[in-house]
Motif scaffolding. Sequence first.
Motif, PDB file in Angstrom:
ATOM      1  N   SER A 168       0.914   4.247  -2.713  1.00 44.42           N
ATOM      2  CA  SER A 168       0.666   5.658  -2.414  1.00 44.42           C
ATOM      3  C   SER A 168       1.691   6.542  -3.123  1.00 44.42           C
ATOM      4  CB  SER A 168       0.650   5.909  -0.915  1.00 44.42           C
ATOM      5  OG  SER A 168       1.718   5.274  -0.304  1.00 44.42           O
TER       6      SER A 168
ATOM      7  N   SER B 243       0.838  -1.206   0.000  1.00 40.50           N
ATOM      8  CA  SER B 243       0.000   0.000   0.000  1.00 40.50           C
ATOM      9  C   SER B 243       0.865   1.246   0.000  1.00 40.50           C
ATOM     10  CB  SER B 243      -0.917   0.013   1.220  1.00 40.50           C
ATOM     11  OG  SER B 243      -1.767  -1.092   1.196  1.00 40.50           O
TER      12      SER B 243
ATOM     13  N   TYR C  69      -0.011   7.785  -6.091  1.00 42.50           N
ATOM     14  CA  TYR C  69      -0.946   8.892  -5.861  1.00 42.50           C
ATOM     15  C   TYR C  69      -0.188  10.214  -5.855  1.00 42.50           C
ATOM     16  CZ  TYR C  69      -3.347   5.013  -3.423  1.00 42.50           C
ATOM     17  OH  TYR C  69      -3.868   3.813  -3.051  1.00 42.50           O
TER      18      TYR C  69
ATOM     19  N   ILE D 233      -6.819   4.473  -6.025  1.00 42.01           N
ATOM     20  CA  ILE D 233      -7.109   4.141  -4.630  1.00 42.01           C
ATOM     21  C   ILE D 233      -8.075   2.958  -4.554  1.00 42.01           C
ATOM     22  CG2 ILE D 233      -8.227   5.006  -2.537  1.00 42.01           C
ATOM     23  CD1 ILE D 233      -7.125   7.776  -3.277  1.00 42.01           C
TER      24      ILE D 233
ATOM     25  N   SER E 159      -6.226  -0.141  -5.386  1.00 44.84           N
ATOM     26  CA  SER E 159      -5.338  -0.465  -4.269  1.00 44.84           C
ATOM     27  C   SER E 159      -6.110  -1.139  -3.137  1.00 44.84           C
ATOM     28  CB  SER E 159      -4.663   0.815  -3.780  1.00 44.84           C
ATOM     29  OG  SER E 159      -4.119   0.625  -2.522  1.00 44.84           O
TER      30      SER E 159
END
Lengths: 115, 256
Positions: A38, A34, A41, A81, A84
Amino acid sequence: MSIYPYCVAAWLMLAGAYGIVRSRNMVHAVVCLSVCQSGTYVLLLAVGYQHGATAPVFGSTTTPNRNVVDPVVQAMTLTDIVVSATVTALLLALAIQVNKRQRTVDPNELVALKG
Amino acid sequence: MSERGRLAVYLPAALALAALLVLAFLRMPAFGGTVHLYRDLAVPAAVRHVTANVVSAVNFDQRALDTLGEESILLGSVVGVAALLRPAQRESERRPPRTGRTLESTGLLGYLLLPVTLIVGFDVVAHGQLTPGGGFQGGVVLATGIHLLYLAGSYRALERLRPVEVFDAGEALGAGMFTVLGLIGVLAGTAFLQNFLPMGSFGALFSAGTVPVLNALVGVEVACGAVVLLTHFFTEDLTVSVAEQDDGSHQGSEKE
């Protein structure tokens, strides 16, 4: 330092990968994945950023104008997201199954494939 | 591979990748610059379709087909988790263990926040075309809001509030109606998932044509999907125990 935010994204991805390499627990490895994700992102949002621009949401006080940050990369971050979260859910379910069959969540102790 | 071996593979690869990434970053458009080609196309397209939240316009209007795929990924993962966590033959579903003690303040806060969180969730879904938020975000708020009931101390109460069959059906309905709405558009003479409803006036609750409808459908799908997903994890952890351990020793292996 105009590439600093991009470097943060790369650092997050590599730090997450390092965590997976050093992982002694599959739940920990999933969380590290994770962290990796990120990084994407941060990269996407950094690509769409513009100094002094507002959010791409208009209303009665903000009339539509083009001086906003890129909404397309924000929509892609949202997709990212969601994907994910689904990947995390599936991997955690797999970790539960492995623990049930092998009685361990340490990847180092998984030696042979078992049907 | 040993841990040292993995590290020996990782470190050179990471250094090389980091160097390549920095080289790439140096040739990227400068951070915070004013050149955003997609933005210049997406914002006028959203304004043409009277959508105040441009991110929602991108997700549910301009890229609605991609959102259908995204929604299918979510549906697929819920099905996958259900398949992975189904009780094996040697396991039996057991009654949940006695609920442990909860602090009174935790319980009070949980019950107080439950209605507030649900209202916030509905608000985020309903105003997805106007303000930041939308079906995905609001759906997650709704699903987690329901689980405040568990934190407040009662798994039984959660089970009563959460008939899994209803949420199973809700998830399938949310995902299916998304496609059906697209097909209605085809029958109405436009392209698949094209915005064919009346656009309304800028900033009104019923504006932006199909965007609020798709938003609500995704909200239903995400909320139900997340509830079903969490239910499977809860069932696995709280109520399923391995039958082999049933001879008196299962109490120790069950988690509270």
